[in-house]
Design a protein around this motif. Structure first.
Motif, PDB file in Angstrom:
ATOM      1  N   PHE A 121       0.841  -1.196   0.000  1.00  0.00           N
ATOM      2  CA  PHE A 121       0.000   0.000   0.000  1.00  0.00           C
ATOM      3  C   PHE A 121       0.882   1.254   0.000  1.00  0.00           C
ATOM      4  N   ALA A 122       1.954   1.231   0.761  1.00  0.00           N
ATOM      5  CA  ALA A 122       2.865   2.379   0.798  1.00  0.00           C
ATOM      6  C   ALA A 122       3.522   2.594  -0.557  1.00  0.00           C
ATOM      7  N   TYR A 123       3.887   1.495  -1.236  1.00  0.00           N
ATOM      8  CA  TYR A 123       4.516   1.603  -2.557  1.00  0.00           C
ATOM      9  C   TYR A 123       3.553   2.236  -3.564  1.00  0.00           C
ATOM     10  N   PHE A 124       2.350   1.706  -3.663  1.00  0.00           N
ATOM     11  CA  PHE A 124       1.403   2.240  -4.642  1.00  0.00           C
ATOM     12  C   PHE A 124       0.975   3.657  -4.284  1.00  0.00           C
ATOM     13  N   SER A 125       0.881   3.955  -3.016  1.00  0.00           N
ATOM     14  CA  SER A 125       0.571   5.322  -2.604  1.00  0.00           C
ATOM     15  C   SER A 125       1.656   6.282  -3.084  1.00  0.00           C
ATOM     16  N   ALA A 126       2.911   5.868  -2.919  1.00  0.00           N
ATOM     17  CA  ALA A 126       4.027   6.717  -3.343  1.00  0.00           C
ATOM     18  C   ALA A 126       4.013   6.914  -4.856  1.00  0.00           C
ATOM     19  N   VAL A 127       3.739   5.844  -5.600  1.00  0.00           N
ATOM     20  CA  VAL A 127       3.665   5.968  -7.061  1.00  0.00           C
ATOM     21  C   VAL A 127       2.563   6.939  -7.461  1.00  0.00           C
ATOM     22  N   ILE A 128       1.380   6.739  -6.925  1.00  0.00           N
ATOM     23  CA  ILE A 128       0.223   7.557  -7.306  1.00  0.00           C
ATOM     24  C   ILE A 128       0.455   9.023  -6.958  1.00  0.00           C
ATOM     25  N   GLU A 129       1.008   9.276  -5.792  1.00  0.00           N
ATOM     26  CA  GLU A 129       1.259  10.658  -5.383  1.00  0.00           C
ATOM     27  C   GLU A 129       2.290  11.328  -6.288  1.00  0.00           C
ATOM     28  N   ARG A 130       3.311  10.583  -6.718  1.00  0.00           N
ATOM     29  CA  ARG A 130       4.364  11.152  -7.557  1.00  0.00           C
ATOM     30  C   ARG A 130       3.932  11.302  -9.014  1.00  0.00           C
ATOM     31  N   VAL A 131       3.102  10.403  -9.499  1.00  0.00           N
ATOM     32  CA  VAL A 131       2.634  10.497 -10.888  1.00  0.00           C
ATOM     33  C   VAL A 131       1.646  11.642 -11.048  1.00  0.00           C
ATOM     34  N   GLY A 132       0.740  11.779 -10.100  1.00  0.00           N
ATOM     35  CA  GLY A 132      -0.293  12.800 -10.215  1.00  0.00           C
ATOM     36  C   GLY A 132      -1.486  12.310 -11.013  1.00  0.00           C
ATOM     37  N   PRO A 133      -2.461  13.179 -11.270  1.00  0.00           N
ATOM     38  CA  PRO A 133      -3.705  12.763 -11.933  1.00  0.00           C
ATOM     39  C   PRO A 133      -3.524  12.552 -13.434  1.00  0.00           C
ATOM     40  N   GLY A 134      -4.569  11.951 -14.026  1.00  0.00           N
ATOM     41  CA  GLY A 134      -4.620  11.868 -15.477  1.00  0.00           C
ATOM     42  C   GLY A 134      -4.359  10.507 -16.058  1.00  0.00           C
ATOM     43  N   ILE A 135      -4.188   9.474 -15.225  1.00  0.00           N
ATOM     44  CA  ILE A 135      -3.937   8.120 -15.740  1.00  0.00           C
ATOM     45  C   ILE A 135      -4.547   7.116 -14.761  1.00  0.00           C
ATOM     46  N   LYS A 136      -5.136   6.061 -15.303  1.00  0.00           N
ATOM     47  CA  LYS A 136      -5.710   5.001 -14.483  1.00  0.00           C
ATOM     48  C   LYS A 136      -4.701   3.876 -14.318  1.00  0.00           C
ATOM     49  N   ILE A 137      -4.740   3.233 -13.153  1.00  0.00           N
ATOM     50  CA  ILE A 137      -3.828   2.121 -12.866  1.00  0.00           C
ATOM     51  C   ILE A 137      -4.623   0.827 -12.785  1.00  0.00           C
ATOM     52  N   TYR A 138      -4.144  -0.160 -13.549  1.00  0.00           N
ATOM     53  CA  TYR A 138      -4.666  -1.526 -13.504  1.00  0.00           C
ATOM     54  C   TYR A 138      -3.614  -2.399 -12.825  1.00  0.00           C
ATOM     55  N   LEU A 139      -4.003  -3.086 -11.782  1.00  0.00           N
ATOM     56  CA  LEU A 139      -3.088  -3.930 -11.022  1.00  0.00           C
ATOM     57  C   LEU A 139      -2.853  -5.233 -11.771  1.00  0.00           C
ATOM     58  N   TYR A 140      -1.636  -5.703 -11.731  1.00  0.00           N
ATOM     59  CA  TYR A 140      -1.261  -6.930 -12.457  1.00  0.00           C
ATOM     60  C   TYR A 140      -1.039  -8.037 -11.435  1.00  0.00           C
ATOM     61  N   HIS A 141      -2.040  -8.885 -11.317  1.00  0.00           N
ATOM     62  CA  HIS A 141      -2.002 -10.001 -10.362  1.00  0.00           C
ATOM     63  C   HIS A 141      -1.503 -11.258 -11.071  1.00  0.00           C
ATOM     64  N   PHE A 142      -0.256 -11.576 -10.869  1.00  0.00           N
ATOM     65  CA  PHE A 142       0.368 -12.732 -11.519  1.00  0.00           C
ATOM     66  C   PHE A 142       1.355 -13.361 -10.532  1.00  0.00           C
ATOM     67  N   PRO A 143       0.844 -13.952  -9.446  1.00  0.00           N
ATOM     68  CA  PRO A 143       1.729 -14.408  -8.373  1.00  0.00           C
ATOM     69  C   PRO A 143       2.718 -15.490  -8.797  1.00  0.00           C
ATOM     70  N   GLN A 144       2.368 -16.294  -9.814  1.00  0.00           N
ATOM     71  CA  GLN A 144       3.318 -17.314 -10.264  1.00  0.00           C
ATOM     72  C   GLN A 144       4.581 -16.685 -10.830  1.00  0.00           C
ATOM     73  N   GLN A 145       4.472 -15.493 -11.399  1.00  0.00           N
ATOM     74  CA  GLN A 145       5.603 -14.824 -12.030  1.00  0.00           C
ATOM     75  C   GLN A 145       6.252 -13.810 -11.082  1.00  0.00           C
ATOM     76  N   SER A 146       5.445 -12.991 -10.442  1.00  0.00           N
ATOM     77  CA  SER A 146       5.993 -11.925  -9.587  1.00  0.00           C
ATOM     78  C   SER A 146       6.282 -12.402  -8.175  1.00  0.00           C
ATOM     79  N   ALA A 147       5.598 -13.450  -7.746  1.00  0.00           N
ATOM     80  CA  ALA A 147       5.655 -13.952  -6.363  1.00  0.00           C
ATOM     81  C   ALA A 147       5.119 -12.933  -5.366  1.00  0.00           C
ATOM     82  N   VAL A 148       4.399 -11.922  -5.870  1.00  0.00           N
ATOM     83  CA  VAL A 148       3.816 -10.885  -5.005  1.00  0.00           C
ATOM     84  C   VAL A 148       2.347 -10.731  -5.393  1.00  0.00           C
ATOM     85  N   PRO A 149       1.432 -11.403  -4.691  1.00  0.00           N
ATOM     86  CA  PRO A 149       0.015 -11.315  -5.044  1.00  0.00           C
ATOM     87  C   PRO A 149      -0.645 -10.052  -4.501  1.00  0.00           C
ATOM     88  N   PHE A 150      -1.796  -9.736  -5.087  1.00  0.00           N
ATOM     89  CA  PHE A 150      -2.662  -8.684  -4.557  1.00  0.00           C
ATOM     90  C   PHE A 150      -3.793  -9.355  -3.791  1.00  0.00           C
TER      91      PHE A 150
END
Length: 313
Positions: A121-150
C-alpha cells in the motif's frame, strides 16, 4: 461491465526484435494494426508476453513512442509500467499519461518477496502521489511470475484510498474463483476485472467482468471478438471453445517463443523468431508441435495473413 476503458479483448502484445535484439517498431506496429482489425479492442504492451523485464527504461519509452508515431492510437494502449524500482515505475507511468494512454498495467515491486500489504500500500501510494492525476492504474495479479500477489483486502484499501486512479486488475493467476471474487466484491465500484486466461472470457463477462488481456490473443483474437460481441448462444460458445483450444495449443510449448513461432508461420516471416535471452527459440521438434496444435484447433491460417505465408513459400 458498461463503459470499461479497455472493455473487450486485449492482446498482451509480443515485441518483435531485429537481429541485434533491438525492438522492431515497424513489425510491432503492423501486428498491432492486424490485432485491432481482427477482434482486439485494446493492446497491452510490454507485459510478460512482451518481455518488458528484458527491456530497459529508455527502450520501453521508445517502443511506446514509436508505436504511436506509427499511427497506433494511444487510446487503445495499456503499457506495462510496473518495475522493481519505484522511480522507474513513476517515470514510465508519467510517460504513458503524457503520450495519451488512458491507463497502465502495473506489477507490484517484485524483487523483495513476501512484502506486507502495508508495504505494498505504501509503494502504490508513493507511485500515485508522484505520478499525479490523469492516468488510471490496472493492477497486475500474476503471483506465479511476480511472487507478489494482490490480496482482496489490499485491493479494497487501494480502491478506497484512490478511487479516481485504481481502475481494475488483470488476473493471470489462472484461479477463476479469485477473479470471480474480485468481480463480486469490486465491480459495483467501477473496478474492471480482466482475465489473463482465455478459457474464462465467456464466464467472466457473464459474471460482470470487463474482458480479457491474454497472450494467446496475439493469434486467437478473432474468436475473443465474437465472444465479447455475442456473449451467449451457439456462435459465442463455439468461439469460446476455440479460445480454450488455442490457449492449450499455446501452452503445449514454452509460451512466448511458441507464440512467436505461430506468428512467424502465419506471416511467413522468420524474423518473428528472434527473442532476447534468457528466452530461446523453440527447437525444431517444439516448432512442429505448436504449429500442429494450432492447426488441430482449427485456428490456422490466421485471417488476413494466410496469403502471406503462402507467398513466402
Amino acid at each position: 461491465m458498461k463503459d470499461a476503458l479497455y472493455g473487450g479483448v486485449n492482446a498482451a502484445v509480443l515485441t518483435p526484435m531485429h537481429a541485434d535484439l533491438t525492438p522492431d517498431i515497424a513489425r510491432m506496429a503492423d501486428h498491432a494494426r492486424w490485432l485491432l482489425a481482427n477482434g482486439c479492442t485494446g493492446l497491452g504492451l510490454l507485459g510478460t508476453t512482451g518481455e518488458a523485464a528484458s527491456f530497459g527504461l529508455h527502450e520501453r519509452r521508445a517502443i511506446l513512442e514509436g508505436l504511436i508515431a506509427a499511427g497506433i492510437p494511444a487510446a487503445k494502449l495499456m503499457p506495462g509500467t510496473g518495475c522493481a524500482s519505484l522511480g522507474d515505475t513513476v517515470e514510465l507511468t508519467r510517460h504513458a499519461r503524457d503520450m495519451g494512454c488512458p491507463g497502465v498495467l502495473m506489477l507490484p515491486p517484485f524483487y523483495y518477496k513476501a512484502p506486507s500489504d502495508d508495504g505494498l500500500f505504501a509503494y502504490f501510494s508513493a507511485v500515485i502521489e508522484r505520478v499525479g492525476p490523469g492516468i488510471k492504474i490496472y493492477l497486475y495479479h500474476f503471483p506465479q511470475q511476480s511472487a507478489v500477489p494482490f490480496s482482496l483486502d489490499l485491493i479494497d484499501r487501494l480502491l478506497t484510498a484512490f478511487p479516481d486512479t485504481i481502475k481494475g486488475v488483470k488476473d493471470s493467476s489462472g484461479d477463476y474463483a479469485n477473479m470471480l471474487a474480485m468481480v463480486e466484491r469490486f465491480a459495483a465500484r467501477g473496478f474492471e476485472v480482466y482475465t489473463g486466461s482465455d478459457e474464462y472470457l465467456q464466464q467472466i463477462l457473464a459474471a460482470g467482468g470487463a474482458g480479457c488481456i491474454t497472450a494467446a490473443s496475439n493469434a486467437n483474437c478473432q474468436y475473443g471478438g465474437i465472444v465479447y460481441a455475442k456473449r451467449t448462444g451457439p456462435e459465442a460458445d463455439a468461439a469460446q471453445a476455440k479460445m480454450t483450444a488455442t490457449r492449450r495449443a499455446a501452452t503445449s510449448v514454452p509460451l512466448i517463443p511458441g507464440l512467436r513461432q505461430v506468428i512467424a508461420h502465419a506471416r511467413g516471416d522468420d524474423a518473428w523468431l528472434t527473442i532476447r535471452p534468457p528466452h530461446l527459440p523453440l527447437s525444431a521438434e517444439q516448432a512442429k508441435t505448436v504449429i500442429a496444435a494450432w492447426e488441430a484447433a482449427g485456428a490456422l491460417p490466421l485471417p488476413g495473413l494466410d496469403g502471406l505465408a503462402k507467398a513466402a513459400e
